[in-house]
Design a protein around this motif. Sequence first.
Motif, PDB file in Angstrom:
ATOM      1  N   GLN A 348       0.721  -1.130  -0.007  1.00  0.00           N
ATOM      2  CA  GLN A 348       0.027   0.043  -0.019  1.00  0.00           C
ATOM      3  C   GLN A 348       0.988   1.414  -0.132  1.00  0.00           C
ATOM      4  OE1 GLN A 348      -3.168   0.127  -0.524  1.00  0.00           O
ATOM      5  NE2 GLN A 348      -3.518  -2.068  -0.612  1.00  0.00           N
ATOM      6  N   GLN A 349       1.908   1.214   0.555  1.00  0.00           N
ATOM      7  CA  GLN A 349       2.990   2.409   0.793  1.00  0.00           C
ATOM      8  C   GLN A 349       3.506   2.540  -0.630  1.00  0.00           C
ATOM      9  OE1 GLN A 349       3.640   4.395   3.396  1.00  0.00           O
ATOM     10  NE2 GLN A 349       4.349   5.610   1.573  1.00  0.00           N
ATOM     11  N   LEU A 350       3.802   1.498  -1.256  1.00  0.00           N
ATOM     12  CA  LEU A 350       4.364   1.659  -2.624  1.00  0.00           C
ATOM     13  C   LEU A 350       3.473   2.269  -3.729  1.00  0.00           C
ATOM     14  CD1 LEU A 350       6.353   0.731  -4.850  1.00  0.00           C
ATOM     15  CD2 LEU A 350       5.285  -1.360  -5.170  1.00  0.00           C
ATOM     16  N   ALA A 351       1.972   1.760  -3.377  1.00  0.00           N
ATOM     17  CA  ALA A 351       1.039   2.488  -4.482  1.00  0.00           C
ATOM     18  C   ALA A 351       0.925   3.953  -4.382  1.00  0.00           C
ATOM     19  CB  ALA A 351      -0.410   1.825  -4.009  1.00  0.00           C
ATOM     20  N   GLU A 352       1.086   4.349  -2.856  1.00  0.00           N
ATOM     21  CA  GLU A 352       1.000   5.718  -2.636  1.00  0.00           C
ATOM     22  C   GLU A 352       2.366   6.494  -3.221  1.00  0.00           C
ATOM     23  OE1 GLU A 352       0.392   6.718   1.586  1.00  0.00           O
ATOM     24  OE2 GLU A 352      -1.175   5.310   1.619  1.00  0.00           O
ATOM     25  N   ASP A 353       3.498   5.906  -3.043  1.00  0.00           N
ATOM     26  CA  ASP A 353       4.740   6.550  -3.498  1.00  0.00           C
ATOM     27  C   ASP A 353       4.882   6.621  -5.293  1.00  0.00           C
ATOM     28  OD1 ASP A 353       5.219   6.808  -1.108  1.00  0.00           O
ATOM     29  OD2 ASP A 353       6.594   4.974  -0.966  1.00  0.00           O
ATOM     30  N   ASP A 354       4.308   5.546  -5.710  1.00  0.00           N
ATOM     31  CA  ASP A 354       4.193   5.381  -7.129  1.00  0.00           C
ATOM     32  C   ASP A 354       2.860   5.036  -7.780  1.00  0.00           C
ATOM     33  OD1 ASP A 354       4.926   4.894  -9.794  1.00  0.00           O
ATOM     34  OD2 ASP A 354       6.466   3.338  -9.507  1.00  0.00           O
ATOM     35  N   PRO A 355       2.198   5.748  -8.190  1.00  0.00           N
ATOM     36  CA  PRO A 355       0.842   5.623  -8.609  1.00  0.00           C
ATOM     37  C   PRO A 355       0.662   4.764  -9.795  1.00  0.00           C
ATOM     38  CG  PRO A 355       1.002   7.947  -8.205  1.00  0.00           C
ATOM     39  CD  PRO A 355       2.438   7.432  -8.160  1.00  0.00           C
ATOM     40  N   ARG A 356       1.577   4.467 -10.560  1.00  0.00           N
ATOM     41  CA  ARG A 356       1.501   3.732 -11.678  1.00  0.00           C
ATOM     42  C   ARG A 356       1.749   2.358 -11.444  1.00  0.00           C
ATOM     43  NH1 ARG A 356       6.282   6.280 -15.589  1.00  0.00           N
ATOM     44  NH2 ARG A 356       7.316   6.244 -13.585  1.00  0.00           N
ATOM     45  N   MET A 357       2.290   1.887  -9.924  1.00  0.00           N
ATOM     46  CA  MET A 357       2.117   0.819  -9.499  1.00  0.00           C
ATOM     47  C   MET A 357       0.918   0.194  -8.798  1.00  0.00           C
ATOM     48  SD  MET A 357       4.588  -1.167  -9.950  1.00  0.00           S
ATOM     49  CE  MET A 357       4.602  -2.337  -8.798  1.00  0.00           C
ATOM     50  N   ALA A 358      -0.145   1.453  -8.704  1.00  0.00           N
ATOM     51  CA  ALA A 358      -1.187   1.343  -7.839  1.00  0.00           C
ATOM     52  C   ALA A 358      -2.166   0.123  -8.596  1.00  0.00           C
ATOM     53  CB  ALA A 358      -2.003   2.446  -7.917  1.00  0.00           C
ATOM     54  N   PRO A 359      -2.367   0.012  -9.902  1.00  0.00           N
ATOM     55  CA  PRO A 359      -3.069  -0.994 -10.455  1.00  0.00           C
ATOM     56  C   PRO A 359      -2.762  -2.391 -10.239  1.00  0.00           C
ATOM     57  CG  PRO A 359      -2.546   0.776 -12.187  1.00  0.00           C
ATOM     58  CD  PRO A 359      -1.837   0.975 -11.060  1.00  0.00           C
ATOM     59  N   PHE A 360      -1.361  -2.416 -10.130  1.00  0.00           N
ATOM     60  CA  PHE A 360      -0.760  -4.167  -9.902  1.00  0.00           C
ATOM     61  C   PHE A 360      -1.022  -4.170  -8.446  1.00  0.00           C
ATOM     62  CE2 PHE A 360       1.881  -2.120 -13.287  1.00  0.00           C
ATOM     63  CZ  PHE A 360       1.594  -3.024 -14.184  1.00  0.00           C
ATOM     64  N   VAL A 361      -0.827  -3.400  -7.541  1.00  0.00           N
ATOM     65  CA  VAL A 361      -1.250  -3.257  -5.835  1.00  0.00           C
ATOM     66  C   VAL A 361      -2.635  -3.788  -5.833  1.00  0.00           C
ATOM     67  CG1 VAL A 361      -1.302  -2.286  -3.680  1.00  0.00           C
ATOM     68  CG2 VAL A 361       0.461  -1.894  -5.213  1.00  0.00           C
ATOM     69  N   GLU A 362      -3.435  -3.054  -6.610  1.00  0.00           N
ATOM     70  CA  GLU A 362      -5.055  -3.244  -6.420  1.00  0.00           C
ATOM     71  C   GLU A 362      -5.357  -4.604  -6.941  1.00  0.00           C
ATOM     72  OE1 GLU A 362      -8.984  -1.630  -9.044  1.00  0.00           O
ATOM     73  OE2 GLU A 362      -6.981  -0.326  -8.615  1.00  0.00           O
ATOM     74  N   SER A 363      -4.659  -5.225  -7.868  1.00  0.00           N
ATOM     75  CA  SER A 363      -5.134  -6.668  -8.291  1.00  0.00           C
ATOM     76  C   SER A 363      -4.502  -7.887  -7.277  1.00  0.00           C
ATOM     77  CB  SER A 363      -4.382  -6.758  -9.685  1.00  0.00           C
ATOM     78  OG  SER A 363      -2.989  -6.833  -9.728  1.00  0.00           O
ATOM     79  N   VAL A 364      -3.831  -7.584  -6.407  1.00  0.00           N
ATOM     80  CA  VAL A 364      -3.094  -8.439  -5.616  1.00  0.00           C
ATOM     81  C   VAL A 364      -4.068  -9.241  -4.797  1.00  0.00           C
ATOM     82  CG1 VAL A 364      -1.360  -9.175  -3.713  1.00  0.00           C
ATOM     83  CG2 VAL A 364      -0.618  -7.640  -5.912  1.00  0.00           C
ATOM     84  N   PRO A 365      -4.875  -8.645  -4.275  1.00  0.00           N
ATOM     85  CA  PRO A 365      -6.123  -9.397  -3.304  1.00  0.00           C
ATOM     86  C   PRO A 365      -6.628 -10.409  -4.191  1.00  0.00           C
ATOM     87  CG  PRO A 365      -5.863  -6.955  -2.599  1.00  0.00           C
ATOM     88  CD  PRO A 365      -5.264  -7.218  -4.118  1.00  0.00           C
ATOM     89  N   THR A 366      -6.986 -10.103  -5.295  1.00  0.00           N
ATOM     90  CA  THR A 366      -7.967 -11.225  -5.961  1.00  0.00           C
ATOM     91  C   THR A 366      -7.083 -11.929  -7.140  1.00  0.00           C
ATOM     92  OG1 THR A 366      -8.463  -9.115  -7.705  1.00  0.00           O
ATOM     93  CG2 THR A 366     -10.007  -9.779  -5.773  1.00  0.00           C
ATOM     94  N   ALA A 367      -5.816 -11.580  -7.119  1.00  0.00           N
ATOM     95  CA  ALA A 367      -5.014 -12.474  -8.082  1.00  0.00           C
ATOM     96  C   ALA A 367      -4.980 -13.901  -7.497  1.00  0.00           C
ATOM     97  CB  ALA A 367      -3.452 -11.776  -7.965  1.00  0.00           C
ATOM     98  N   ARG A 368      -4.691 -14.828  -8.684  1.00  0.00           N
ATOM     99  CA  ARG A 368      -4.798 -16.110  -8.580  1.00  0.00           C
ATOM    100  C   ARG A 368      -3.756 -16.978  -8.732  1.00  0.00           C
ATOM    101  NH1 ARG A 368     -10.771 -17.794 -11.054  1.00  0.00           N
ATOM    102  NH2 ARG A 368     -11.747 -15.809 -10.052  1.00  0.00           N
ATOM    103  N   SER A 369      -3.530 -17.986  -7.959  1.00  0.00           N
ATOM    104  CA  SER A 369      -2.557 -18.981  -8.127  1.00  0.00           C
ATOM    105  C   SER A 369      -2.775 -19.941  -9.416  1.00  0.00           C
ATOM    106  CB  SER A 369      -2.450 -19.899  -6.893  1.00  0.00           C
ATOM    107  OG  SER A 369      -1.574 -21.091  -7.274  1.00  0.00           O
ATOM    108  N   ARG A 370      -1.839 -19.665 -10.376  1.00  0.00           N
ATOM    109  CA  ARG A 370      -2.111 -20.700 -11.639  1.00  0.00           C
ATOM    110  C   ARG A 370      -2.244 -22.126 -11.181  1.00  0.00           C
ATOM    111  NH1 ARG A 370       2.996 -18.069 -14.638  1.00  0.00           N
ATOM    112  NH2 ARG A 370       3.418 -17.309 -12.549  1.00  0.00           N
ATOM    113  N   THR A 371      -1.610 -22.640 -10.172  1.00  0.00           N
ATOM    114  CA  THR A 371      -1.481 -24.180  -9.952  1.00  0.00           C
ATOM    115  C   THR A 371      -2.434 -24.583  -8.841  1.00  0.00           C
ATOM    116  OG1 THR A 371       0.081 -23.882  -8.156  1.00  0.00           O
ATOM    117  CG2 THR A 371       0.961 -24.136 -10.599  1.00  0.00           C
ATOM    118  N   ALA A 372      -3.544 -23.685  -8.139  1.00  0.00           N
ATOM    119  CA  ALA A 372      -4.063 -24.148  -7.075  1.00  0.00           C
ATOM    120  C   ALA A 372      -5.156 -25.076  -7.410  1.00  0.00           C
ATOM    121  CB  ALA A 372      -4.998 -22.487  -6.608  1.00  0.00           C
TER     122      ALA A 372
END
Length: 413
Positions: A348-372
């Motif tokens: 979350q700190q990274l998303a504040e410091d670098d807004p272009r990383m925010a979409p990638f941070v936003e996707s992490v909670p719903t990101a999926r393991s390919r092997t699950a």
Amino acid sequence: MPSAPTGRSPHLLRGSCALAAAGLLTLTSACAGGGGEEEVTSLTAMDYNLAEPQNGTTQKMLDECGRQSGVEIKRDAQPRDQLMPRLLQSASQQELPDLMLLDNPNLPQMAATGGLLPLDEAGFDTGGYYPSVLEVGTHEDTLYGIAPGVNGLALFTNTAMLEDAGVEPPRTWDGLRGAAGDLTRGKTKGLAFSAIGHEEGTWTFEPFLWSNGATLTELDSPEAVEALELWSDLVEEGSVSQSAVNWSQADVNDQFLGERAAMMINGSWQLPVLDEEGAEYDVVPLPVPGEGADPATPMGGEVWAVARSGGEREKKSVEVLQCLLSDENMREWAELNAYVPAKEEAAQQLAEDDPRMAPFVESVPTARSRTAQLGEDYPDVSAAIADAVQEALAGSGSAEEALATAQKSVPES
């Protein structure tokens, strides 16, 4: 695949000491006399970080973490395509390196050998990590690997081209289709993505499959077919070049930099490349089937794992792992690779410091393991999906036909 024995047996250690005494084998730790436990003075590590600056940073972190734990770490960096064959051979011979850095989809195959240490068993503290990050290091409900940072996919847009065409960054599939058509002008396509015939192509397609409600075990479902039809329609309509079937993610980035594509689907690791080239761009989350849906990107990145060796050797390896995953090292690794830190507060700190990383941070909670869902069977299914994408985009078969063939690769439950 049959599991290999789990760890170095006392018999094996005694035999190794005898060989060492005869000058026939060099151990990475001293053999203790009188039946006592060996004194651990060094550990081994293996990874595939051959390129700079990752190579030097990996070495630096291992050296420092080894120093803090009172051991020397002997590192073996292998070409990426040779790492897993080497590790699987080592597992069959009960000679795994103490620490190993794996591409996360390879973890189930390594865990199935029985050679990895369950990190919960070792008392590893997982507080503060994203649950989705822990999932990619889990096999059969057991945590074997921890990622220092993760990556994912987003939509990159050429800001000048979108402004000139009066196009807003799309948020839905309909919006993506419309924007890609409006932005296709002359030698410039509206969108570029990798549909190459291996994991990179599968990885890029998976967010469309998952966000539409499809799964990797039902590839012939209407939801999966609809996702692939979107891709094939974009090619058929001329908004995406058919050459996408030959493009790696690096090739896609070249298309974007060369202004031969107004938008692209790509990963966070391209940010430093774009900045170095002085590109004017924006990054937004991947479009989803409809308003309000969550993106479902595959989680990329590597995981550190520890060999099951027992005793002081195992304890020292866990100490080193904890150091490698310290907050300071995690931040450094994320900044170096344009990754999202594995711990939520740091991300979350990274998303504040670098807004272009925010979409990638936003996707992490719903990101999926390919092997699950598929575990060790994922590579075979991934290859079949890549083949299906190639077939549909090349026009040699419909999306429905291609995915019906791919479904045959899915193991029966």
